[in-house]
Write a protein that holds these residues in place. Structure first.
Motif, short mmCIF file in Angstrom:
data_model
loop_
_atom_site.label_atom_id
_atom_site.label_comp_id
_atom_site.label_asym_id
_atom_site.label_seq_id
_atom_site.Cartn_x
_atom_site.Cartn_y
_atom_site.Cartn_z
N HIS A 178 -0.65 -0.80 0.14
CA HIS A 178 -0.86 -0.55 -1.29
C HIS A 178 -2.15 -1.22 -1.77
O HIS A 178 -2.91 -0.62 -2.54
CB HIS A 178 0.35 -1.05 -2.09
CG HIS A 178 1.59 -0.24 -1.85
ND1 HIS A 178 1.81 0.98 -2.44
CD2 HIS A 178 2.69 -0.49 -1.07
CE1 HIS A 178 2.98 1.46 -2.04
NE2 HIS A 178 3.53 0.58 -1.21
N VAL A 199 -1.82 9.20 1.80
CA VAL A 199 -2.24 10.07 0.71
C VAL A 199 -3.69 10.48 0.93
O VAL A 199 -4.44 9.83 1.66
CB VAL A 199 -2.06 9.37 -0.65
CG1 VAL A 199 -0.60 8.98 -0.87
CG2 VAL A 199 -2.96 8.16 -0.77
N LEU A 249 -5.17 0.74 -0.35
CA LEU A 249 -5.39 1.98 -1.10
C LEU A 249 -6.06 1.69 -2.43
O LEU A 249 -6.98 2.41 -2.85
CB LEU A 249 -4.06 2.70 -1.32
CG LEU A 249 -4.12 3.99 -2.16
CD1 LEU A 249 -5.03 5.02 -1.47
CD2 LEU A 249 -2.72 4.56 -2.38
N PRO A 292 1.51 4.54 1.59
CA PRO A 292 0.29 4.66 0.76
C PRO A 292 -0.95 5.10 1.53
O PRO A 292 -1.85 5.71 0.96
CB PRO A 292 0.13 3.26 0.18
CG PRO A 292 0.88 2.35 1.11
CD PRO A 292 2.04 3.16 1.59
N GLU A 323 3.12 8.06 -1.68
CA GLU A 323 2.42 6.80 -1.94
C GLU A 323 3.37 5.62 -2.08
O GLU A 323 3.04 4.50 -1.68
CB GLU A 323 1.56 6.93 -3.19
CG GLU A 323 0.71 5.72 -3.48
CD GLU A 323 -0.23 5.91 -4.66
OE1 GLU A 323 -0.57 4.91 -5.31
OE2 GLU A 323 -0.61 7.07 -4.93
#
Length: 490
Positions: A383, A361, A386, A358, A354
């Motif tokens: 990021h 995942v 996510l 990111p 991550e």
């Protein structure tokens, strides 16, 4: 008896004369001094030498023909070795042990291969020592009947190890076939030889470390492809001695196409860890690291020059990691060369992923294929995307379009592709292209009443009243509207 012996000699001489006509069609020529591969320091053996059978053939014409044009001893050994590998088959009956019979019948057991090499080399003015011992097969099992190979002197107290029998061919599924990589058993590093060949005399181990027979028998099995593909022999030998030899699986489709300069020497890789792959390509084929759905092709690797490429790679999907070459006869198929398995990841492993990737995942992958580039163009990096997926419990992202020059920043939008009829949804964007923006339900109900603040942020709340589609449109000129976002209303 004398007449019989004379007839036998005559037959052998006739055979020698016959074989000189079509001798080796490819004789390796001169190799410059100082470029001898894997030359070893070894004084002559002072013990009792291995028995050399009496010969009734003059090997001088054959030796002269094979070594013509060779500038040094190393080149002469290469020429003799190549001819034997190409010309002699293994004797499945196990009855041919002598050089003369081997030359006549064009087959023999390991002793015959080595005796023939010895006689030709002797006729060429070269010094060779026969090495008797034991060997293990590709599964690590001790082969019955013993084995024989050679040490050939390139100069005083220096020479090379070679095994013409294994260079010539091998058994596969109970059938003998020629070795496509005969040079894997010429000028062999002593550590590599000792992984499969155990000499009766310690004098021929040549590793600087005496290996007992029990230690030899306890070594893990090795695959000839390790050496063919360029795995560092010293590192391999130390791993074998430490019983840490759990290498990836190698496929035998890449001989001569590449060399592995640096790869993880382990059977499995961990998600979230970074590994270095460095290869030298000897062919123009495309190559890649595959970790489905990830595909890192040649353009993703760093070109170091002279055909060398490297990449630092982090596995981020369960299953397998493959180093593969593009099939030249198929537009989409890849042929695996090296295969790793991926260990079951822990929460800590995913946390490492991550930090760098990111959108790899499980929470992100569960939202389906993600156009990371498109979302980045709209101001949402991996990021942030996510975080949105997690906060809004996204099951599937809306479809994003930017192929007609649609440019806008996303401030806040519904991140689930599936919306519910009768529920209000708020869209906040900052346009960067186009002249008019609209939210359109089922391509007939237009909503254009945007609230615009001093930051040029456009905000509009829409309540879809029926099932179908909800799309964000932008006019790009001449009353042409194009889709930017697309939702499904349930």
């Amino acid at each position: 008896m004398q007449k019989t012996m004379n007839n036998y000699k005559s037959l052998l001489l006739l055979c020698l004369a016959w074989c000189l006509v079509p001798l080796a069609t490819t004789v390796l020529r001169a190799q410059t001094a100082g470029s001898v591969a894997n030359e070893l320091f070894k004084p002559p053996f002072e013990g009792k030498p291995e028995h050399v059978y009496t010969s009734y053939v003059d090997y001088s014409p054959l030796a002269a023909r094979l070594t013509a044009g060779c500038a040094d001893n190393y080149s002469k050994y290469k020429a003799i070795y190549e001819w034997i590998c190409d010309s002699i088959d293994y004797d499945l009956s196990g009855s041919i042990h002598r050089a003369d019979s081997c030359l006549l019948m064009r087959r023999g057991v390991c002793q015959a291969y080595c005796q023939l090499f010895y006689r030709i080399a002797e006729a060429a003015g070269l010094k060779v020592e026969l090495i008797a011992g034991e060997s293990r097969d590709a599964d690590g099992r001790l082969m019955t009947g013993g084995h024989m190979w050679l040490f050939a002197y390139t100069r005083q107290d220096h020479g090379i190890l070679l095994d013409p029998t294994w260079g010539a061919g091998y058994f596969l599924e109970q059938r003998y076939q020629k070795n496509p990589d005969k040079w894997s058993w010429f000028a062999v590093e002593p550590e590599w030889m000792l992984l499969t060949h155990y000499p009766d005399h310690e004098h021929y181990q040549l590793t600087g470390r005496h290996l007992s027979r029990d230690e030899f028998l306890a070594l893990p099995a090795v695959n000839v492809l390790y050496r063919t593909y360029g795995i560092d022999t010293h590192r391999l030998f130390q791993m074998a001695l430490d019983h840490h030899l759990t290498l990836p699986f190698f496929y035998n489709k890449g001989e001569g196409l590449f060399q592995l300069l640096d790869i993880p020497l382990q059977q499995s890789l961990r998600i979230g860890e970074t590994y270095t792959f460095r290869v030298k390509m000897n062919s123009p084929l495309n190559f890649a690291i595959l970790n489905q759905p990830l595909l890192c092709q040649k353009e993703h690797w760093k070109a170091e020059g002279a055909g060398v490429y490297s990449i630092k790679f982090m596995p981020r999907a369960t299953g397998r990691v493959l180093f593969s070459l593009k099939d030249p006869d198929h537009t989409t198929r890849w042929n695996s060369m090296v295969e790793y398995r991926v260990e079951t990841p822990t929460a800590d492993d995913w946390a490492k992923v991550e930090q760098v990737y990111p959108l790899s995942v499980p929470d992100a992958v569960a939202a389906g294929p993600i156009d990371a580039e498109g979302w980045q163009r709209c101001g949402i990096d991996g990021h942030r995307l996510l975080a949105c997926i997690r906060e809004q419990h996204v099951k599937e992202l809306p479809l994003l379009y930017y192929d007609k020059g649609q440019e806008f920043d996303i401030i806040s939008i519904p991140m689930n592709r599936h919306l519910q009829a009768g529920r209000p949804y708020t869209f906040s964007i900052r346009p960067r292209s186009g002249s008019r923006w609209a939210l359109v339900a089922n391509r007939k109900q237009w909503h254009t009443e945007w609230k615009v603040d001093n930051q040029e942020v456009h905000t509009l709340t829409v309540t879809p009243d029926s099932k179908g589609q909800l799309e964000l449109y932008v006019e790009m000129g001449d009353n042409q509207f194009w889709t930017c976002l697309s939702y499904v209303v349930d």
